[in-house]
Design an enzyme around this catalytic site. Sequence first.
Site, PDB file in Angstrom:
ATOM      1  N   ASP A   1     -15.561   9.923 -14.021  1.00 52.04           N
ATOM      2  CA  ASP A   1     -15.797  11.350 -13.817  1.00 52.04           C
ATOM      3  C   ASP A   1     -14.584  11.935 -13.092  1.00 52.04           C
ATOM      4  O   ASP A   1     -14.022  12.942 -13.510  1.00 52.04           O
ATOM      5  CB  ASP A   1     -17.071  11.580 -13.016  1.00 52.04           C
ATOM      6  CG  ASP A   1     -18.310  11.143 -13.785  1.00 52.04           C
ATOM      7  OD1 ASP A   1     -18.314   9.999 -14.286  1.00 52.04           O
ATOM      8  OD2 ASP A   1     -19.261  11.923 -13.892  1.00 52.04           O
TER       9      ASP A   1
ATOM     10  N   HIS B   1     -22.859  11.125  -5.776  1.00 51.30           N
ATOM     11  CA  HIS B   1     -23.847  12.199  -5.680  1.00 51.30           C
ATOM     12  C   HIS B   1     -24.059  12.552  -4.215  1.00 51.30           C
ATOM     13  O   HIS B   1     -23.864  11.709  -3.325  1.00 51.30           O
ATOM     14  CB  HIS B   1     -25.189  11.762  -6.277  1.00 51.30           C
ATOM     15  CG  HIS B   1     -25.144  11.460  -7.734  1.00 51.30           C
ATOM     16  ND1 HIS B   1     -25.228  12.433  -8.700  1.00 51.30           N
ATOM     17  CD2 HIS B   1     -25.023  10.283  -8.398  1.00 51.30           C
ATOM     18  CE1 HIS B   1     -25.170  11.875  -9.894  1.00 51.30           C
ATOM     19  NE2 HIS B   1     -25.043  10.565  -9.736  1.00 51.30           N
TER      20      HIS B   1
ATOM     21  N   ARG C   1      -6.392 -11.917   4.079  1.00 47.35           N
ATOM     22  CA  ARG C   1      -5.088 -12.429   4.506  1.00 47.35           C
ATOM     23  C   ARG C   1      -4.033 -12.026   3.487  1.00 47.35           C
ATOM     24  O   ARG C   1      -4.341 -11.677   2.338  1.00 47.35           O
ATOM     25  CB  ARG C   1      -5.109 -13.948   4.631  1.00 47.35           C
ATOM     26  CG  ARG C   1      -5.400 -14.698   3.341  1.00 47.35           C
ATOM     27  CD  ARG C   1      -5.261 -16.196   3.526  1.00 47.35           C
ATOM     28  NE  ARG C   1      -5.607 -16.958   2.332  1.00 47.35           N
ATOM     29  CZ  ARG C   1      -4.786 -17.184   1.313  1.00 47.35           C
ATOM     30  NH1 ARG C   1      -3.541 -16.670   1.319  1.00 47.35           N
ATOM     31  NH2 ARG C   1      -5.172 -17.904   0.276  1.00 47.35           N
TER      32      ARG C   1
END
Length: 219
Positions: free
Chosen positions: A106, A128, A205
């Site tokens: 999106d 949302h 690491r």
Amino acid sequence: MLLISCYLCYVEILRIMTEEEKIFAGMLFDARCKELRDIKHKAHTLCRKFNAMDEYDSSRQPIIKEFIGAIGEKYYFQGPIQFNYGCHTFIGESFFANFNTTILDDGRIYIGDHVMLGPNVSLMASSHPLIAQERIAMQYKDGHVSTSEYAPEIHIGNNVWIACNVVVCGGVTIGNNVVIGAGSVVVKDIPDNYLAYGNPCRPIRLITEKDSKMDLLVN
């Protein structure tokens, strides 16, 4: 008067903006509007076509270029695949994606060169609101009611390996030369050259020459 004028200009800009423009402006947008459903439909249709084809069919991989925002000349998707928009995703050279790649683009997703995705990787550039009424019954300026989303971008650097069953959430930047361990949920940025894993994913690491496997190479 100046304040009122600025506010009226802002309201007018909102009125004339497309829902897709609202996505890129970082605003809430109507996830179910026809404008966006029409854009998504092309990617959904072509993904179904791709998934139904044999992996040795030479016309299968070129289907990606029919809906993707941009991609390098060398790439391979094992499939099945599912893109939400496709045209919001931009991929560099020498890309590889294993089984069950899900890209919820999106918001825009940027992927560098020489990136590898393991099986069941999901890139989720969408979210949302937490408040239920905003999420399921948002009232827009013209009075109509719909669901709402906002869509933070995802940025993935060069030479990245994302292992199986990883979820990368919107708003995340993964640096160059990073390895994301299997099953991780990436909710925060990962710096260059790190091995990172966990839920939530965190840098563990630096990757060093000690990690070399050249001793396994058979000449």
